[in-house]
Design an enzyme around this catalytic site. Structure first.
Site, PDB file in Angstrom:
ATOM      1  N   LEU A 156       0.840  -1.199   0.000  1.00 38.06           N
ATOM      2  CA  LEU A 156       0.000   0.000   0.000  1.00 38.06           C
ATOM      3  C   LEU A 156       0.878   1.254   0.000  1.00 38.06           C
ATOM      4  O   LEU A 156       0.804   2.081   0.894  1.00 38.06           O
ATOM      5  CB  LEU A 156      -0.945  -0.002   1.197  1.00 38.06           C
ATOM      6  N   GLY A 157       1.710   1.375  -1.039  1.00 37.01           N
ATOM      7  CA  GLY A 157       2.459   2.600  -1.248  1.00 37.01           C
ATOM      8  C   GLY A 157       1.620   3.584  -2.046  1.00 37.01           C
ATOM      9  O   GLY A 157       0.388   3.558  -2.000  1.00 37.01           O
ATOM     10  N   ILE A 159       1.152   3.780  -5.295  1.00 39.86           N
ATOM     11  CA  ILE A 159       0.325   3.118  -6.303  1.00 39.86           C
ATOM     12  C   ILE A 159      -0.811   2.365  -5.630  1.00 39.86           C
ATOM     13  O   ILE A 159      -1.983   2.489  -6.006  1.00 39.86           O
ATOM     14  CB  ILE A 159       1.175   2.172  -7.170  1.00 39.86           C
ATOM     15  N   ARG A 179       4.684  -4.633   4.965  1.00 37.33           N
ATOM     16  CA  ARG A 179       5.603  -4.963   6.057  1.00 37.33           C
ATOM     17  C   ARG A 179       4.997  -4.651   7.427  1.00 37.33           C
ATOM     18  O   ARG A 179       5.296  -5.319   8.416  1.00 37.33           O
ATOM     19  CB  ARG A 179       6.912  -4.201   5.875  1.00 37.33           C
ATOM     20  N   ARG A 236       6.401  -6.173 -10.456  1.00 38.92           N
ATOM     21  CA  ARG A 236       7.469  -6.742 -11.259  1.00 38.92           C
ATOM     22  C   ARG A 236       7.165  -8.228 -11.444  1.00 38.92           C
ATOM     23  O   ARG A 236       6.599  -8.879 -10.555  1.00 38.92           O
ATOM     24  CB  ARG A 236       8.834  -6.604 -10.584  1.00 38.92           C
ATOM     25  N   ASP A 260       0.743  -7.078 -16.246  1.00 39.49           N
ATOM     26  CA  ASP A 260       1.445  -6.054 -17.022  1.00 39.49           C
ATOM     27  C   ASP A 260       2.944  -6.270 -16.984  1.00 39.49           C
ATOM     28  O   ASP A 260       3.669  -5.710 -17.803  1.00 39.49           O
ATOM     29  CB  ASP A 260       1.114  -4.663 -16.478  1.00 39.49           C
ATOM     30  N   GLU A 265      10.070 -11.048 -19.447  1.00 40.28           N
ATOM     31  CA  GLU A 265       9.784 -10.053 -20.481  1.00 40.28           C
ATOM     32  C   GLU A 265      11.079  -9.627 -21.195  1.00 40.28           C
ATOM     33  O   GLU A 265      12.139  -9.574 -20.568  1.00 40.28           O
ATOM     34  CB  GLU A 265       9.071  -8.841 -19.883  1.00 40.28           C
ATOM     35  N   HIS A 283       4.118  -4.254 -20.090  1.00 44.55           N
ATOM     36  CA  HIS A 283       4.776  -3.389 -19.106  1.00 44.55           C
ATOM     37  C   HIS A 283       4.535  -1.917 -19.444  1.00 44.55           C
ATOM     38  O   HIS A 283       5.476  -1.119 -19.551  1.00 44.55           O
ATOM     39  CB  HIS A 283       6.280  -3.675 -19.047  1.00 44.55           C
TER      40      HIS A 283
END
Length: 327
Positions: A156-157, A159, A179, A236, A260, A265, A283
């Protein structure tokens, strides 16, 4: 300090607007492809600044090949490819584009949620392949809705917080894991990733990638998500155990995935690309015009601050805060 403009080298191919923004600050060197320690192009050896992206490896060999380097700038949020210990040992500061693309990536995460849950990709292929022969509810399984369903966010940063806001607008219940619980966040916190997956109907991955979470979305997490659950990853590819994901999809242990980012990739296994229960994008979560403009401006301001001997705007956690003064 000899009055010569600082040399700035682009370690990866980037949009022309990136180089244009940097030319006002120094001499920009653009190799043909990715910069390699055994093939430093003419003019790059004196570089004070290296601009790269987080998924590219930037290790001690490349740093040693640029002996005057004082700043590594990651264009974008990620910085997992940079060896921070090696950079700190050499007095090299590291910055990243924290928050610059958060809105764009959150938008894309919700686009993937909608696409996979409402079977947008399957419907598109049904028409393009000439298989729409009757009522769509007979040609395709009736899709799930979003209202009243549970969306779990891992990470939950900036983004993840924006994903939560968007999910709430779709009348979804939202919980998260990270965390530790976030101060001032009025959302349920799940103590473990497994707990979050067991609770969620849709699990959205927005965590920062690192060595500590490689393959963390594993068979156990996917089993907990369950046969009516969906996985969406805009973080990622490394955080998802891709063989475990394929096995779960093939066995019907989860309902689908929207991805995404990918472990291998830009090349993906046929076993993944051939599936109708997966929506894939290349991506491009941060590839909106507004996100690119914001990332370029933040990069420019960090480089300008470094060359002026001023504090960096967005040093990465664990990096030295300054670095040597500009040339």
């Amino acid at each position: 300090m000899d009055g010569q403009p600082a040399t700035i080298v682009l370690g990866v191919p980037l949009r022309p607007t990136v180089a244009a923004a940097l030319r006002a600050l120094g001499a920009v060197v653009q190799p043909e492809g990715d910069l390699r320690p055994d093939a430093i192009p003419e003019g790059a050896a004196d570089a004070r600044v290296l601009v790269t992206i987080g998924i590219r490896a930037t290790g001690p060999e490349l740093m040693d090949a640029l002996p005057k380097l004082g700043l590594i700038v990651c264009y974008g949020t990620g910085y997992e490819g940079v060896d921070l210990a090696a950079a700190n040992a050499r007095g090299i500061a590291v910055t990243h584009g924290r928050g610059a693309n958060a809105t764009s990536v959150a938008d894309h995460a919700m686009a993937l949620v909608l696409s996979i849950v409402r079977r947008v990709g399957q419907g598109d292929r049904l028409i393009r392949d000439g298989r729409w022969t009757s009522h769509p509810m007979l040609d395709l399984r009736v899709s799930d809705g979003l209202t009243g369903r549970k969306l779990g966010i891992w990470g939950l940063g900036e983004i993840g917080s924006k994903v939560a806001t968007r999910a709430a607008a779709f009348e979804m219940a939202v919980a998260y894991h990270g965390r530790a619980p976030r101060d001032g966040v009025d959302l349920p916190y799940k103590a473990t990733l497994l707990d979050l997956a067991e609770w969620a109907d849709v699990l959205v991955v927005t965590v920062r990638a690192g060595a500590d979470n490689v393959g963390a979305i594993d068979a156990n997490v996917l089993e907990a998500l369950g046969p009516r659950g969906y996985l969406v990853n805009v973080s990622r590819g490394s955080v998802v155990d891709e063989p475990a994901l394929l096995a779960a999809l093939q066995a019907g242990r989860i309902a689908g995935a929207g991805l995404d980012v990918h472990a291998t990739e830009p090349r993906l296994p046929d076993a993944l690309t051939e599936r109708d229960d997966v929506v894939l994008t290349p991506h491009l979560g941060g590839s909106s015009e507004t996100a690119q403009l914001a990332a370029t401006e933040l990069m420019r301001r960090n480089v300008a601050a470094f060359l002026a001997g001023e504090p960096l705007l967005t040093p990465v956690p664990g990096s030295m805060a300054g670095g040597n003064p500009g040339a």
